[in-house]
Design an enzyme around this catalytic site. Structure first.
Site, PDB file in Angstrom:
ATOM      1  CB  VAL A  51      -4.052  27.801  15.112  1.00 21.05           C
ATOM      2  CG1 VAL A  51      -2.623  27.745  14.561  1.00 21.05           C
ATOM      3  CG2 VAL A  51      -4.944  28.624  14.187  1.00 21.05           C
ATOM      4  CB  CYS A  52      -3.259  25.172  19.799  1.00 19.85           C
ATOM      5  SG  CYS A  52      -3.150  26.907  20.267  1.00 19.85           S
ATOM      6  N   PRO A  53      -3.864  22.681  17.924  1.00 19.04           N
ATOM      7  CG  PRO A  53      -5.996  21.839  17.444  1.00 19.04           C
ATOM      8  CD  PRO A  53      -5.279  23.054  17.975  1.00 19.04           C
ATOM      9  CB  ILE A  56       0.156  20.318  19.741  1.00 21.08           C
ATOM     10  CG1 ILE A  56       0.316  21.681  20.435  1.00 21.08           C
ATOM     11  CG2 ILE A  56       0.374  19.178  20.716  1.00 21.08           C
ATOM     12  CD1 ILE A  56      -0.783  22.018  21.428  1.00 21.08           C
TER      13      ILE A  56
END
Length: 180
Positions: A51-53, A56
């Site tokens: 999920v993070c990328p 970001i």
């Protein structure tokens, strides 16, 4: 018991970071305040996840809009600057970040995540916390959600613009609409 943070001075921080030019440096709230900038500080759990990328890179793709609003974006996890750089040097089609337009900071001692109330201590990672701090250092917005759910860049920009009006913004207010 949790203590209210919104409306108070934000916890000050200085962290090592990977800068947009891929060099190591430092980011700090004091520097943003000195430069009369808003700060959009967001925490994410860890590098090389799924999920993070999406968050970001979405924030990076819209960086010009934050810049137009005199806002500095800073991403933070408890990973090291070396892990951040490896992730930035990994292409987006390989679950990497590619080039970013803002800094990724390393909260390796977990102090900043703790100060902002987003540290999951037993795991050593942060929840998805997003904080908007005025150029005077006042924490004006915070939202924290489960790590399985990514944040909405449109909503972050909308809230930043609402805060910058200095007025009362009704529900569903959009930039360009009247304030109360």
């Amino acid at each position: 018991m949790a203590e209210r943070m919104v409306g108070k001075q934000a916890p000050r921080f200085e962290m090592e970071a990977v800068l947009p030019n891929k060099e190591f440096g430092k980011v700090s709230l004091e520097e943003n305040m000195k430069n009369d900038k808003w700060t959009v500080l967001f925490f994410y759990p860890m590098d090389f996840t799924f999920v993070c990328p999406t968050e970001i890179t979405s924030l990076s793709d819209r960086f010009d809009e934050f810049e137009d609003l005199d806002a500095e974006v800073i991403g933070v996890s408890t990973d090291t600057i070396h892990t951040h750089l490896a992730w930035i040097n990994t292409s987006r089609d390989e679950n990497g970040l590619g080039d970013l337009h803002y800094s990724l900071a390393a909260d390796t001692n977990h102090q900043v995540a703790k100060d902002y109330g987003v540290l999951i201590e037993d795991e050593g990672i942060a929840l998805r916390g997003l904080f908007i701090i005025s150029p005077e250092g006042e924490l004006q917005y915070q939202v924290v959600n489960h790590n399985n759910i990514g944040r909405d860049v449109d909503e972050t920009l909308r809230v930043l613009q609402a805060l910058q009006t200095g007025g009362l913004c009704p529900a569903n207010w959009k930039p360009g609409q009247e304030t109360l």
